[in-house]
Design a protein around this motif. Sequence first.
Motif, PDB file in Angstrom:
ATOM      1  N   LEU A  76       1.496  -1.796  -0.718  1.00 32.33           N
ATOM      2  CA  LEU A  76       0.308   0.221  -0.154  1.00 32.33           C
ATOM      3  C   LEU A  76       0.386   1.234   0.409  1.00 32.33           C
ATOM      4  N   GLN A  77       0.667   1.963  -0.741  1.00 29.80           N
ATOM      5  CA  GLN A  77       1.485   3.309  -0.797  1.00 29.80           C
ATOM      6  C   GLN A  77       0.585   4.812  -0.815  1.00 29.80           C
ATOM      7  N   GLY A  78       1.425   5.704  -0.019  1.00 27.82           N
ATOM      8  CA  GLY A  78       0.398   7.004   0.662  1.00 27.82           C
ATOM      9  C   GLY A  78       0.908   7.965   0.329  1.00 27.82           C
ATOM     10  N   PRO A  79       0.791   9.121   0.314  1.00 22.13           N
ATOM     11  CA  PRO A  79       0.675  10.593  -0.647  1.00 22.13           C
ATOM     12  C   PRO A  79       2.531  10.197  -0.530  1.00 22.13           C
ATOM     13  N   ASP A  80       2.817  10.859  -1.363  1.00 26.36           N
ATOM     14  CA  ASP A  80       4.940  10.300  -1.819  1.00 26.36           C
ATOM     15  C   ASP A  80       5.047  11.697  -2.431  1.00 26.36           C
ATOM     16  N   ALA A  81       6.254  12.316  -2.514  1.00 29.68           N
ATOM     17  CA  ALA A  81       7.373  13.512  -2.833  1.00 29.68           C
ATOM     18  C   ALA A  81       8.288  13.326  -2.859  1.00 29.68           C
ATOM     19  N   TYR A  82       8.749  14.375  -4.243  1.00 29.20           N
ATOM     20  CA  TYR A  82      10.020  14.968  -4.287  1.00 29.20           C
ATOM     21  C   TYR A  82      10.039  15.571  -2.870  1.00 29.20           C
ATOM     22  N   ILE A  83      11.496  15.872  -2.384  1.00 28.31           N
ATOM     23  CA  ILE A  83      11.282  16.974  -1.324  1.00 28.31           C
ATOM     24  C   ILE A  83      12.871  17.558  -1.655  1.00 28.31           C
ATOM     25  N   SER A  84      12.857  19.356  -1.905  1.00 30.65           N
ATOM     26  CA  SER A  84      13.942  19.980  -2.223  1.00 30.65           C
ATOM     27  C   SER A  84      14.787  20.616  -1.214  1.00 30.65           C
ATOM     28  N   PRO A  85      16.135  20.623  -1.422  1.00 26.74           N
ATOM     29  CA  PRO A  85      17.031  21.544  -0.515  1.00 26.74           C
ATOM     30  C   PRO A  85      16.457  22.956   0.281  1.00 26.74           C
ATOM     31  N   SER A  86      16.322  23.189  -1.363  1.00 22.66           N
ATOM     32  CA  SER A  86      16.252  24.766  -1.104  1.00 22.66           C
ATOM     33  C   SER A  86      14.574  25.285  -0.460  1.00 22.66           C
ATOM     34  N   TRP A  87      13.950  23.768   0.156  1.00 25.28           N
ATOM     35  CA  TRP A  87      12.739  24.495   0.699  1.00 25.28           C
ATOM     36  C   TRP A  87      13.546  23.956   2.330  1.00 25.28           C
ATOM     37  N   TYR A  88      14.225  23.714   3.092  1.00 27.40           N
ATOM     38  CA  TYR A  88      15.103  24.092   4.322  1.00 27.40           C
ATOM     39  C   TYR A  88      15.814  25.269   4.082  1.00 27.40           C
ATOM     40  N   PRO A  89      15.176  26.353   5.934  1.00 29.99           N
ATOM     41  CA  PRO A  89      16.216  26.985   5.404  1.00 29.99           C
ATOM     42  C   PRO A  89      17.230  27.025   6.543  1.00 29.99           C
ATOM     43  N   SER A  90      18.072  25.365   6.988  1.00 30.53           N
ATOM     44  CA  SER A  90      18.199  25.187   7.398  1.00 30.53           C
ATOM     45  C   SER A  90      19.423  25.338   6.134  1.00 30.53           C
ATOM     46  N   LYS A  91      19.140  25.449   4.699  1.00 25.45           N
ATOM     47  CA  LYS A  91      20.177  25.567   3.485  1.00 25.45           C
ATOM     48  C   LYS A  91      20.720  26.653   3.945  1.00 25.45           C
ATOM     49  N   ALA A  92      20.291  27.916   4.454  1.00 27.69           N
ATOM     50  CA  ALA A  92      20.488  29.418   4.340  1.00 27.69           C
ATOM     51  C   ALA A  92      21.792  29.138   5.089  1.00 27.69           C
ATOM     52  N   GLU A  93      22.140  28.220   6.361  1.00 27.81           N
ATOM     53  CA  GLU A  93      22.928  28.068   7.103  1.00 27.81           C
ATOM     54  C   GLU A  93      23.771  28.112   7.477  1.00 27.81           C
ATOM     55  N   HIS A  94      23.846  26.268   6.676  1.00 31.74           N
ATOM     56  CA  HIS A  94      24.892  25.620   6.815  1.00 31.74           C
ATOM     57  C   HIS A  94      25.157  25.132   5.596  1.00 31.74           C
ATOM     58  N   GLY A  95      24.082  25.086   4.453  1.00 30.61           N
ATOM     59  CA  GLY A  95      24.197  24.146   3.211  1.00 30.61           C
ATOM     60  C   GLY A  95      24.708  22.573   3.920  1.00 30.61           C
ATOM     61  N   ARG A  96      24.086  21.589   4.690  1.00 27.86           N
ATOM     62  CA  ARG A  96      24.160  20.348   4.659  1.00 27.86           C
ATOM     63  C   ARG A  96      22.846  20.014   4.806  1.00 27.86           C
ATOM     64  N   VAL A  98      20.141  17.890   1.245  1.00 26.00           N
ATOM     65  CA  VAL A  98      20.195  17.222   0.152  1.00 26.00           C
ATOM     66  C   VAL A  98      19.087  16.681  -0.437  1.00 26.00           C
ATOM     67  N   PRO A  99      18.700  16.534  -1.500  1.00 26.41           N
ATOM     68  CA  PRO A  99      17.174  15.817  -1.592  1.00 26.41           C
ATOM     69  C   PRO A  99      16.812  14.955  -0.913  1.00 26.41           C
ATOM     70  N   THR A 100      15.429  14.066  -0.673  1.00 23.47           N
ATOM     71  CA  THR A 100      14.783  13.168  -0.938  1.00 23.47           C
ATOM     72  C   THR A 100      13.875  13.268  -0.829  1.00 23.47           C
ATOM     73  N   TRP A 101      13.203  11.794  -0.516  1.00 24.43           N
ATOM     74  CA  TRP A 101      11.861  11.403  -0.940  1.00 24.43           C
ATOM     75  C   TRP A 101      10.724  11.111   0.683  1.00 24.43           C
ATOM     76  N   ASN A 102       9.638  11.993   0.481  1.00 22.45           N
ATOM     77  CA  ASN A 102       8.634  11.231   1.735  1.00 22.45           C
ATOM     78  C   ASN A 102       7.631  10.980   1.008  1.00 22.45           C
ATOM     79  N   TYR A 103       7.114   9.917   2.149  1.00 23.48           N
ATOM     80  CA  TYR A 103       5.891   8.394   1.421  1.00 23.48           C
ATOM     81  C   TYR A 103       6.093   8.018   2.782  1.00 23.48           C
ATOM     82  N   SER A 104       4.858   7.287   2.424  1.00 25.00           N
ATOM     83  CA  SER A 104       3.512   6.680   3.846  1.00 25.00           C
ATOM     84  C   SER A 104       4.207   4.716   3.370  1.00 25.00           C
TER      85      SER A 104
END
Length: 206
Positions: A76-96, A98-104
Amino acid sequence: MYIPAHFAAGPDAVLHLLARPAAANLVTMTEHGLQATLLPFVYVPSVGEHGALHAHVARNNPQFSSLPNGEALAILQGPDAYISPSWYPSKAEHGRVVPTWNYSTAHVYGRLVIHDDAGWLARHVRSLTDLHEEGRGKPWSVDDAPERFIAGQLRAIVGVELLITRIEAKEKLSQNRSAADAAGVVTGLRAAGQEASAAAVERVRG
């Protein structure tokens, strides 16, 4: 399934995956090797110790010409989606970041039973239809079609019942990110039109 503790799905999340209108890939071992079919299903909690998934397949589907060798598995698969690092405020803080994928997802294991009884099939088709038509302005009913037509359609299918023995379920929904990063994910998903995935992140964050 590999399930880190912080991504383990709780009972309520598992029930949500089982009870919502959806389809699952049913995987079985046959004499021709592993085979799979995507099937809309109805979760029936009152059957057996852990409930059952009810579905139907075309009578000519070779995957179900004989009972499977060993366990059957419904994925069974719930909602899933690509997660962009650009959405993280922490990207501007330290840049560490990476992209990932959210899913259930849930892996539902059990014993497969084939039903060739017209009464079982008629009840199942009505339940499946009612589940998916619920909430529509003008819901379609099996009774809207001619009785002889429905009888002919039922003769072309067989029922499939997965008697559940165990469930492994996982929700990877940004639980390992800070509250600020998770909020950024929700905003990014909504901007990308991924409302279901955004709502899922909000649900697990409370």
